[in-house]
Scaffold this active site. Structure first.
Site, PDB file in Angstrom:
ATOM      1  N   HIS A  54      32.341 -51.498 -29.570  1.00 50.65           N
ATOM      2  CA  HIS A  54      33.028 -50.701 -30.218  1.00 50.65           C
ATOM      3  C   HIS A  54      33.861 -51.856 -31.422  1.00 50.65           C
ATOM      4  CE1 HIS A  54      36.044 -51.164 -27.483  1.00 50.65           C
ATOM      5  NE2 HIS A  54      36.281 -51.221 -27.475  1.00 50.65           N
ATOM      6  N   HIS A  56      36.765 -52.671 -31.492  1.00 51.95           N
ATOM      7  CA  HIS A  56      38.195 -52.338 -31.474  1.00 51.95           C
ATOM      8  C   HIS A  56      39.116 -54.314 -31.244  1.00 51.95           C
ATOM      9  CE1 HIS A  56      40.405 -48.640 -30.120  1.00 51.95           C
ATOM     10  NE2 HIS A  56      40.651 -48.720 -30.796  1.00 51.95           N
ATOM     11  N   ASP A  58      40.119 -56.735 -29.306  1.00 51.48           N
ATOM     12  CA  ASP A  58      40.365 -56.863 -28.444  1.00 51.48           C
ATOM     13  C   ASP A  58      38.660 -56.771 -27.854  1.00 51.48           C
ATOM     14  OD1 ASP A  58      40.271 -54.453 -28.072  1.00 51.48           O
ATOM     15  OD2 ASP A  58      40.408 -54.996 -25.972  1.00 51.48           O
ATOM     16  N   HIS A  59      38.144 -57.199 -28.894  1.00 53.18           N
ATOM     17  CA  HIS A  59      36.226 -56.887 -28.515  1.00 53.18           C
ATOM     18  C   HIS A  59      35.753 -57.669 -30.008  1.00 53.18           C
ATOM     19  CE1 HIS A  59      36.973 -53.315 -25.090  1.00 53.18           C
ATOM     20  NE2 HIS A  59      38.019 -53.275 -25.571  1.00 53.18           N
ATOM     21  N   ASP A 137      34.504 -50.163 -23.598  1.00 53.23           N
ATOM     22  CA  ASP A 137      35.866 -49.064 -22.867  1.00 53.23           C
ATOM     23  C   ASP A 137      35.838 -47.788 -22.482  1.00 53.23           C
ATOM     24  OD1 ASP A 137      37.670 -51.440 -23.346  1.00 53.23           O
ATOM     25  OD2 ASP A 137      38.916 -50.793 -25.376  1.00 53.23           O
ATOM     26  N   HIS A 175      38.758 -54.589 -19.069  1.00 57.29           N
ATOM     27  CA  HIS A 175      39.755 -54.888 -19.192  1.00 57.29           C
ATOM     28  C   HIS A 175      39.641 -54.424 -17.514  1.00 57.29           C
ATOM     29  CE1 HIS A 175      41.326 -54.482 -22.800  1.00 57.29           C
ATOM     30  NE2 HIS A 175      40.440 -53.817 -23.053  1.00 57.29           N
TER      31      HIS A 175
HETATM   32 FE    FE Z   1      39.672 -52.895 -25.173  1.00 53.74          FE
HETATM   33 ZN    ZN Z   2      39.616 -50.308 -27.059  1.00 49.41          ZN
END
Ligand code: FE
Ligand code: ZN
Length: 257
Positions: A54, A56, A58-59, A137, A175
């Site tokens: 996805h 975001h 942090d990805h 996530d 995570h």
């Molecule tokens: Fe994340």
């Molecule tokens: Zn996310």
């Protein structure tokens, strides 16, 4: 196919898939470039593919930097994330197939955390019994992602699809949230012996600084409340039975935990 787990940022994991025969690599959700580049250097492997779950930050944070270094990279992501994943070249839909190294994978469209989220399921290699699910996530060990762009009903439908996969599936969550998730899980499923046992194990692992990812899908089915909306004890605990309402209630409780 070897899978390397690379810690990144505060609590993210990047997964680097290594095709030893061809000495090529793919990377799932590169949050940062440095751990990826270091691992590639150690292996002496060439990076050919990014698999994003996805959009975001942090990805997808290292997409641009990795593209600058490897201009021929293919960047996979969901079709609903068009315009949100930097450098995306392949736009995937539910049920699409792909392959890497000696493994065949199926794409699952799993909206809920975001409206474009996808997961990649690599079926066991020939003669093997263990599959690998890269679920971003959507499902975490002992928990699930927050509902930023989706409804409880969507997330139930998404997780239900993933829940159909075999118990012998390794769950590569993005995570390290497991200990906190299990603390919450115990408050809504306190009499679950498997959960109590898992909590003890994970607590010990974390005290020793060990990662708790990958997890097993079979373990999640037995101990993760966000895969157990149809469990009578949990339904009694929240005082409702309809799947989306049970799930929404649990998610709301966790958001305020
Ligand atoms: Fe994340
Ligand atoms: Zn996310």
């Amino acid at each position: 196919m070897d899978i390397h787990r690379l810690p990144a940022l505060a609590d993210n994991y990047i997964f680097l898939l290594h095709d030893r025969q061809r000495n090529r690599a793919a990377v799932v959700d590169p949050a940062e470039a440095k751990p990826v580049l270091d691992c590639l250097e150690t292996l002496g492997a060439d990076l050919v593919t990014i698999y994003n779950t996805h959009h975001h930050g942090d990805h997808v944070g290292a997409n641009r930097e990795l593209l600058a270094k490897y201009p021929n990279l293919e960047v996979y992501g969901g079709v609903e994330d068009r315009g949100r994943i930097p450098g995306q070249t392949v736009f995937l839909r539910d049920g699409d197939r792909l392959s890497f190294a000696d493994r065949e994978a199926t794409v699952y469209f799993v909206p809920g955390h975001t409206r474009g989220h996808i997961a990649y399921y690599f079926a066991p290699g020939s003669g093997e019994t263990i599959g690998d699910l890269f679920c971003g996530d959507t499902i975490f060990a002992g928990g699930c992602g927050r509902l930023f762009e989706g409804t409880p009903a969507q997330m139930v439908q998404s997780i239900d699809k993933l829940r159909q996969l075999p118990d012998q599936t390794r769950l590569w969550c993005a995570h390290e949230y497991t200990l906190g998730n299990l603390k919450f899980a115990l408050t809504v499923d306190p009499d679950n012996g498997d959960l109590q046992e898992r909590f003890q194990t994970v607590q010990g692992d974390r005290q020793r600084g060990q990662a708790t990812i990958p997890s097993w899908l079979g373990t999640e089915k037995r101990t993760n409340p966000f895969l157990r909306w149809d469990n009578p004890a949990i339904q009694a605990r929240v005082g409702m039975a309809e799947p989306a309402r049970v799930f929404g209630k649990l998610r709301g409780m966790k958001d305020n935990f």
